[in-house]
Design a protein around this motif. Structure first.
Motif, PDB file in Angstrom:
ATOM      1  N   ASP A 195      40.756  14.705  65.529  1.00  0.00           N
ATOM      2  CA  ASP A 195      39.552  13.911  65.295  1.00  0.00           C
ATOM      3  C   ASP A 195      39.865  12.415  65.386  1.00  0.00           C
ATOM      4  OD1 ASP A 195      36.719  13.820  64.405  1.00  0.00           O
ATOM      5  OD2 ASP A 195      37.587  12.765  62.688  1.00  0.00           O
ATOM      6  N   GLU A 218      38.942  29.820  52.995  1.00  0.00           N
ATOM      7  CA  GLU A 218      40.263  29.902  53.608  1.00  0.00           C
ATOM      8  C   GLU A 218      41.280  29.154  52.768  1.00  0.00           C
ATOM      9  OE1 GLU A 218      39.599  30.249  58.359  1.00  0.00           O
ATOM     10  OE2 GLU A 218      39.876  28.313  57.461  1.00  0.00           O
ATOM     11  N   SER A 219      42.454  29.687  52.717  1.00  0.00           N
ATOM     12  CA  SER A 219      43.537  28.985  52.041  1.00  0.00           C
ATOM     13  C   SER A 219      44.070  27.911  52.975  1.00  0.00           C
ATOM     14  CB  SER A 219      44.644  29.973  51.715  1.00  0.00           C
ATOM     15  OG  SER A 219      45.857  29.287  51.610  1.00  0.00           O
ATOM     16  N   THR A 220      44.590  26.838  52.381  1.00  0.00           N
ATOM     17  CA  THR A 220      45.212  25.802  53.209  1.00  0.00           C
ATOM     18  C   THR A 220      46.712  26.019  53.280  1.00  0.00           C
ATOM     19  OG1 THR A 220      45.472  24.368  51.321  1.00  0.00           O
ATOM     20  CG2 THR A 220      43.510  24.056  52.651  1.00  0.00           C
ATOM     21  N   SER A 221      47.142  27.269  53.067  1.00  0.00           N
ATOM     22  CA  SER A 221      48.588  27.490  53.064  1.00  0.00           C
ATOM     23  C   SER A 221      49.193  27.050  54.387  1.00  0.00           C
ATOM     24  CB  SER A 221      48.886  28.953  52.778  1.00  0.00           C
ATOM     25  OG  SER A 221      48.174  29.748  53.694  1.00  0.00           O
ATOM     26  N   HIS A 235      56.063  26.176  47.549  1.00  0.00           N
ATOM     27  CA  HIS A 235      54.917  26.180  46.622  1.00  0.00           C
ATOM     28  C   HIS A 235      55.402  26.283  45.182  1.00  0.00           C
ATOM     29  CE1 HIS A 235      51.871  26.314  49.722  1.00  0.00           C
ATOM     30  NE2 HIS A 235      52.629  27.175  50.351  1.00  0.00           N
ATOM     31  N   LYS A 292      37.740  15.108  56.736  1.00  0.00           N
ATOM     32  CA  LYS A 292      38.323  16.461  56.615  1.00  0.00           C
ATOM     33  C   LYS A 292      38.661  16.781  55.153  1.00  0.00           C
ATOM     34  CE  LYS A 292      38.312  17.235  61.038  1.00  0.00           C
ATOM     35  NZ  LYS A 292      37.477  18.285  61.634  1.00  0.00           N
ATOM     36  N   ILE A 328      49.472  13.537  55.374  1.00  0.00           N
ATOM     37  CA  ILE A 328      48.249  12.773  55.655  1.00  0.00           C
ATOM     38  C   ILE A 328      48.376  11.387  55.039  1.00  0.00           C
ATOM     39  CG2 ILE A 328      45.768  12.643  55.204  1.00  0.00           C
ATOM     40  CD1 ILE A 328      45.781  15.725  55.141  1.00  0.00           C
ATOM     41  N   LYS A 361      43.637  28.195  44.228  1.00  0.00           N
ATOM     42  CA  LYS A 361      42.828  29.130  45.018  1.00  0.00           C
ATOM     43  C   LYS A 361      42.706  28.625  46.456  1.00  0.00           C
ATOM     44  CE  LYS A 361      38.185  31.114  45.022  1.00  0.00           C
ATOM     45  NZ  LYS A 361      36.952  31.252  44.248  1.00  0.00           N
ATOM     46  N   LYS A 362      42.480  27.308  46.591  1.00  0.00           N
ATOM     47  CA  LYS A 362      42.337  26.733  47.916  1.00  0.00           C
ATOM     48  C   LYS A 362      43.680  26.746  48.644  1.00  0.00           C
ATOM     49  CE  LYS A 362      40.071  24.894  51.142  1.00  0.00           C
ATOM     50  NZ  LYS A 362      39.116  25.760  51.837  1.00  0.00           N
ATOM     51  N   LEU A 363      44.727  26.423  47.880  1.00  0.00           N
ATOM     52  CA  LEU A 363      46.049  26.289  48.492  1.00  0.00           C
ATOM     53  C   LEU A 363      46.654  27.636  48.837  1.00  0.00           C
ATOM     54  CD1 LEU A 363      48.642  24.669  49.104  1.00  0.00           C
ATOM     55  CD2 LEU A 363      49.232  24.869  46.711  1.00  0.00           C
ATOM     56  N   LEU A 364      46.588  28.575  47.918  1.00  0.00           N
ATOM     57  CA  LEU A 364      47.334  29.823  48.080  1.00  0.00           C
ATOM     58  C   LEU A 364      46.461  31.012  48.448  1.00  0.00           C
ATOM     59  CD1 LEU A 364      49.591  29.343  44.957  1.00  0.00           C
ATOM     60  CD2 LEU A 364      50.329  29.148  47.313  1.00  0.00           C
ATOM     61  N   GLY A 365      45.183  30.925  48.162  1.00  0.00           N
ATOM     62  CA  GLY A 365      44.311  32.062  48.456  1.00  0.00           C
ATOM     63  C   GLY A 365      44.856  33.321  47.812  1.00  0.00           C
ATOM     64  N   LEU A 414      45.234  21.631  58.816  1.00  0.00           N
ATOM     65  CA  LEU A 414      44.348  20.547  58.383  1.00  0.00           C
ATOM     66  C   LEU A 414      44.788  19.229  59.005  1.00  0.00           C
ATOM     67  CD1 LEU A 414      42.030  19.646  56.474  1.00  0.00           C
ATOM     68  CD2 LEU A 414      43.792  19.128  54.807  1.00  0.00           C
ATOM     69  N   LEU A 415      46.084  18.983  58.998  1.00  0.00           N
ATOM     70  CA  LEU A 415      46.597  17.740  59.564  1.00  0.00           C
ATOM     71  C   LEU A 415      46.321  17.695  61.075  1.00  0.00           C
ATOM     72  CD1 LEU A 415      48.068  15.111  59.195  1.00  0.00           C
ATOM     73  CD2 LEU A 415      50.237  16.321  59.290  1.00  0.00           C
ATOM     74  N   GLU A 419      49.053  24.306  55.898  1.00  0.00           N
ATOM     75  CA  GLU A 419      48.531  22.959  55.712  1.00  0.00           C
ATOM     76  C   GLU A 419      48.574  22.116  56.966  1.00  0.00           C
ATOM     77  OE1 GLU A 419      52.584  23.510  54.056  1.00  0.00           O
ATOM     78  OE2 GLU A 419      50.619  24.290  53.562  1.00  0.00           O
ATOM     79  N   ASP A 447      43.850  19.097  62.611  1.00  0.00           N
ATOM     80  CA  ASP A 447      42.415  18.795  62.750  1.00  0.00           C
ATOM     81  C   ASP A 447      42.168  17.295  62.607  1.00  0.00           C
ATOM     82  OD1 ASP A 447      41.692  21.321  63.150  1.00  0.00           O
ATOM     83  OD2 ASP A 447      40.741  21.649  61.199  1.00  0.00           O
ATOM     84  N   ILE A 448      42.814  16.723  61.597  1.00  0.00           N
ATOM     85  CA  ILE A 448      42.625  15.289  61.341  1.00  0.00           C
ATOM     86  C   ILE A 448      43.123  14.476  62.527  1.00  0.00           C
ATOM     87  CG2 ILE A 448      43.459  13.359  59.922  1.00  0.00           C
ATOM     88  CD1 ILE A 448      43.395  15.264  57.514  1.00  0.00           C
ATOM     89  N   LEU A 449      44.290  14.833  63.054  1.00  0.00           N
ATOM     90  CA  LEU A 449      44.861  14.057  64.165  1.00  0.00           C
ATOM     91  C   LEU A 449      43.996  14.183  65.421  1.00  0.00           C
ATOM     92  CD1 LEU A 449      48.662  14.795  63.643  1.00  0.00           C
ATOM     93  CD2 LEU A 449      47.429  12.683  63.166  1.00  0.00           C
ATOM     94  N   SER A 499      38.807   9.817  59.657  1.00  0.00           N
ATOM     95  CA  SER A 499      39.050  11.224  60.014  1.00  0.00           C
ATOM     96  C   SER A 499      39.580  11.997  58.827  1.00  0.00           C
ATOM     97  CB  SER A 499      40.076  11.316  61.154  1.00  0.00           C
ATOM     98  OG  SER A 499      39.561  10.741  62.314  1.00  0.00           O
ATOM     99  N   LYS A 534      53.930  15.705  63.715  1.00  0.00           N
ATOM    100  CA  LYS A 534      52.650  15.465  63.042  1.00  0.00           C
ATOM    101  C   LYS A 534      52.648  14.222  62.155  1.00  0.00           C
ATOM    102  CE  LYS A 534      50.624  19.073  64.676  1.00  0.00           C
ATOM    103  NZ  LYS A 534      51.314  18.852  65.953  1.00  0.00           N
ATOM    104  N   LYS A 570      50.071  20.127  49.531  1.00  0.00           N
ATOM    105  CA  LYS A 570      50.977  19.908  50.680  1.00  0.00           C
ATOM    106  C   LYS A 570      50.337  18.993  51.724  1.00  0.00           C
ATOM    107  CE  LYS A 570      53.684  22.658  48.766  1.00  0.00           C
ATOM    108  NZ  LYS A 570      54.504  21.988  47.827  1.00  0.00           N
TER     109      LYS A 570
END
Lengths: 816, 65
Positions: free
Chosen positions: B20, B5-8, A126, A488, A160, A562-566, B13-14, B10, B16-18, A484, B47, A156
């Protein structure tokens, strides 16, 4: 997560030796441009990650950490350039981290435990805790495709995008394969139709043509054309004379067609060939377009090859995501060039089908020429076929063969050698001497060739069906993955969007209280639009000022963090990020930091005195954690406004009889100090837009304020009947008055000739007297125990105390 | 901090996407069963996927159809 307690920088960037103790609290570093502020941010980033974004990011060119991170005088001794951080973890664990430039990937961690290593590993994944204005703005101002990559990198989410790109590439390749297979099928169909002499290819027309010949031979006819049927089945006797196997009429017809092809009467202009010729003209007139197009295949191949963390050729490690992003940016940039290439290829495809058919016929005619003993002509005809194959191959790389491409689009026959027409004529003459085959012999040949063509057609059709299905599957996979991921990501970006808009509204509640924004992922891009005063949503740089864009960048970064690290967003280095934001909005930034990120340690740099004072005033940075640089030299690095250090410099100047330099030093220091004390004591100074106040304005204002505060303290002590306090405050007042008079400052406003500007004309002895007066005066404004400057408290609102940091001095200002 | 929620993590999330993605693909007649199975096998092991790997999974369809 990690917080910084202490910092020791040695021979690093512009800093020679600097120790700081920040105790895990916010730190602000202020100084003019080039005073070494950013060196502190670089040092912390380097210690934590081994990297310095400013030296390795886009546009850094030939600059490298190993060569350019050490102080310029230590560039050949990178081991001397090091940073040592004292750090704490949320568990309370304290540890030190030391990293030197000679071995940036091998830091020394003490204690070296699983916990401390895990914390370092986390921060390595990070590195976005450290950002400059330029980096923050890229989230806002960049184009949609690049923004998605930047933000996905921050969040990160590269995997995707990498997966989506893989499905996209595979789908493109499958579509291309299907298109090629379709071309082969078209050629096979044309050849079959041509041989069978039918107008359209249906089971009935094929059966009719085949059964006619089988009837001539007395063979059974077919009622249906199944996949395993050989239409020549049952033919037994074959002529021993190979010349009799030559289908005379068919061969002459082919020869005529080839001659027409060479003469150009077989090709006509179509809308596709016309568009293709226009596209070629564009390429010829725009060399840059041609150049970038010629590299497009390289970029596309590159994207497919960058699948590991090292180069497959030399095994050198590379930054996979960075390289992929770089290649995709190139591909994106080349989109207009690709449309040109597509137009050319579409036009060429109509010519390719004909070229392939003519090539096939030349091959057959060459065999006939050999059979007829025309060896030289056979060779020439075969060379003609080779020429067409070569042309077909070259035209697949059409951009490299613009001249041949133009000729192929206009009249591909002229690409063949002239001698071919002669050879074909010779063959035609010889063919015409052959006796017409008997109808039985002709039927046999017809069915034998029909078998070959039917087989070719069946195979081509099977291949095409396979590639078509594969392309459909690949397109479906791409569609589903895109849907998808977009669904998300939309959820994720909804959260970011909501926080971003709230933060921005908090900053601009004076005029944009209804602000909203839209972050929308779309086919690998991320569209970002913001409301402009209720008039609709626009790109952030469409109508908003630079200052607002700076604010947006910061808000978006905070929302993403905030979203990434909370809760792990515990450390944030911001290097001069708000340079375009005005004072009013920066005050709101202070409030935002305090309200939304109370547990985050911010380390900020700025060249702006007002902003640094706001940070103190709003309680974001404690007085002791406001580091103010006054100058920088290549030998010594940054110098802070340190009382003892300034005095030593003045003494050095006086020792060298340089009164001018000594007087300038005293004036600069007194201006800085009086500016600080004016702020701390809340002195009243005449307001002027963009004012820079000189000593003649600052010092009388500070003195008047201090005397006013002492007067209030005496009044308060009297009201509380504290005579001892009254006496001690009176003593302070009296002493300060005498010291102030001794400086002559009271005369400055009365007699301009008696002024600090005259100091430079004094003798060293006389100037030492002046110096003594000023030293004694400023001693009156600080605590004898902690040596901290007195300040009025609170820093805004109704005054209640004059005090110092240690509490030894605390004068109540409130009356009973 | 909010309760978001934090996406730490990560990869969550991937993942979940896979999940779906594979669900959507399984309902699409254009995606042959064995392509789907090859993708499921691939994504259960890692992944991320490259273009040549996608191509390889697509090529499995001829072997079974």
């Amino acid at each position: 997560m990690i917080k910084v307690q202490t910092l020791h920088i040695e021979h690093f960037r512009g800093i020679r030796n600097l120790r700081l103790s920040v105790d895990g609290e916010n730190l602000a570093v202020r100084g003019p441009n080039g005073s070494g502020k950013s060196g502190i941010v670089d040092a912390i980033e380097f210690a934590l990650t081994g990297n310095i974004t400013r030296l390795t990011g886009t546009g850094s060119g030939a600059v490298s950490i190993r060569t350019h991170a050490p102080h310029v005088d230590c560039k050949d001794n990178p081991e001397k350039a090091k940073v040592t951080l004292g750090l704490t973890l949320p568990s309370g664990t304290k540890f030190t981290l030391e990293r030197n430039v000679a071995s940036p990937s091998r830091p020394t961690v003490d204690p070296d435990s699983d916990e401390t290593r895990a914390a370092l590993k986390y921060i390595l994944t990070h590195p976005e805790f450290s950002l400059s204005r330029r980096e923050i703005l890229k989230f806002v101002l960049t184009e949609a495709g690049k923004r998605a990559k930047e933000i996905q990198a921050l969040l990160k989410l590269e995997a995707i995008d990498k997966n989506r790109a893989a499905f996209q590439t595979a789908s493109n390749a499958a579509t291309r394969d299907a298109s090629s297979a379709e071309n082969v099928l078209t050629t096979a169909r044309t050849n079959l139709i041509s041989h069978l002499k039918i107008s359209e290819l249906t089971q009935e027309t094929v059966l009719s043509a085949v059964n006619d010949r089988r009837t001539v031979l007395g063979l059974k006819t077919y009622g249906e054309l199944t996949a395993d049927i050989k239409v020549s089945d049952g033919i037994t006797s074959e002529s021993s004379d190979p010349k009799k196997k030559i289908p005379r009429t068919d061969a002459i017809a082919k020869a005529d067609r080839i001659l027409a092809f060479v003469e150009g009467t077989l090709t006509k202009e179509t809308p596709q060939t016309k568009s293709a010729l226009d596209a070629v003209s564009r390429l010829e007139s725009q060399p840059d377009l041609l150049s970038s197009l010629s590299r497009q295949t390289l970029f596309e191949t590159g994207v497919e090859l960058v699948i590991d963390s090292a180069c497959p050729l030399c095994d050198d490690e590379w930054d996979q995501n960075k390289l992929l992003a770089h290649l995709r940016a190139k591909i994106e940039k080349n989109k207009s060039a690709v449309s040109v290439k597509t137009a050319i290829n579409t036009g060429l495809e109509t010519r390719m089908t004909l070229i392939r058919t003519i090539g096939h016929e030349l091959e057959q005619l060459s065999k006939y020429a050999t059979t007829l003993g025309l060896d030289s002509d056979a060779k020439t005809i075969l060379e003609g076929q080779s020429t067409l194959q070569e042309i077909e191959k070259n035209l697949n790389q059409s951009i490299d063969y613009l001249e041949k491409t133009k000729t192929a689009l206009r009249n591909p026959g002229t690409l063949l050698p002239d001698v071919l027409a002669v050879a074909i004529q010779n063959l035609k003459t010889e063919l015409s001497t052959l006796p017409d085959l008997s109808s039985a012999e002709a039927a046999k040949q017809f069915l034998t060739i029909a078998d070959e063509r039917l087989e070719s057609y069946r195979k081509a059709k099977s291949d095409y069906e396979m590639h078509k299905k594969r392309a459909a599957a690949a397109a479906a996979l791409l569609k589903h993955f895109t849907e998808s991921s977009e669904q998300k990501l939309s959820t994720l970006y909804d959260d970011v969007e909501s926080d971003f808009a709230k933060f921005y509204r908090d900053l601009n509640n004076d005029d944009e209280g209804g602000f909203s924004a839209r972050l929308e992922p779309q086919e690998g891009a991320l569209n970002f639009e913001v409301d402009f005063h209720g008039r609709g949503k626009f790109p952030p740089n469409a109508y908003h000022s630079e200052g607002h864009q700076d604010g947006m960048g910061l808000c978006l970064y905070f929302a993403l963090s905030k979203k990434l690290l909370g809760a792990s967003f515990s450390l944030c280095l911001l290097d001069d990020v708000l340079m375009s934001v005005d004072a009013g909005h920066r005050r709101e930034v202070c409030k935002l930091l305090r309200a939304e990120f109370p547990k985050t340690q911010f380390i900020l740099t700025t060249h702006d005195e007002v902003w640094s004072k706001q940070l103190t005033l709003e309680g974001i940075v404690k007085g002791k954690n406001l580091l103010q640089f006054r100058k920088w030299t290549v030998d010594d690095g940054p110098a802070a406004w340190d009382f003892g250090e300034v005095w030593n410099e003045i003494e050095t100047d006086l020792s060298g009889n340089d009164v001018s330099a000594a007087s300038q030093g005293l004036r600069r220091y007194m201006e800085f100090l009086m500016s600080e004390l004016a702020f701390k004591l809340r002195a009243v100074i005449e307001a002027r837009p963009g004012a820079t106040y000189d000593l003649g304005e600052l010092m009388p204002a500070v003195a008047a304020r201090y005397k006013d505060l002492l007067r209030r303290a005496k009044a308060a002590a009297n009201s509380w009947n504290q005579q001892d306090v009254v006496t001690s405050v009176a003593a302070l007042d009296d002493r300060f008055g005498r010291k102030y008079s001794a400086t002559n400052a009271e005369q400055w406003a009365v007699n301009a000739a008696v002024h600090y500007n005259e100091w430079a004309n004094l003798s060293p002895t006389d100037f030492r007297d002046v110096l003594k007066c000023f030293r004694e005066l400023i001693d009156e404004l600080k605590c004898t125990a902690c040596e901290g400057w007195f300040y009025a408290s609170p820093l805004k609102g109704a005054l209640d105390t004059v005090k110092c940091d240690c509490g030894q001095t605390s004068l109540n200002l409130k009356t009973r | 901090m909010s309760n978001q929620e934090s996406t730490s993590d990560e990869s969550a999330l991937l993942r979940d996407i896979l999940t779906d993605f594979l669900e959507r693909a399984s309902k699409d007649a254009a995606v042959p069963t064995h392509v789907l199975e090859a993708l499921q096998k691939h994504f259960s092991a890692k992944k991320s996927i490259s273009a040549p790997e996608v191509k390889a999974t697509l090529a499995t369809q001829e072997e079974v159809s």
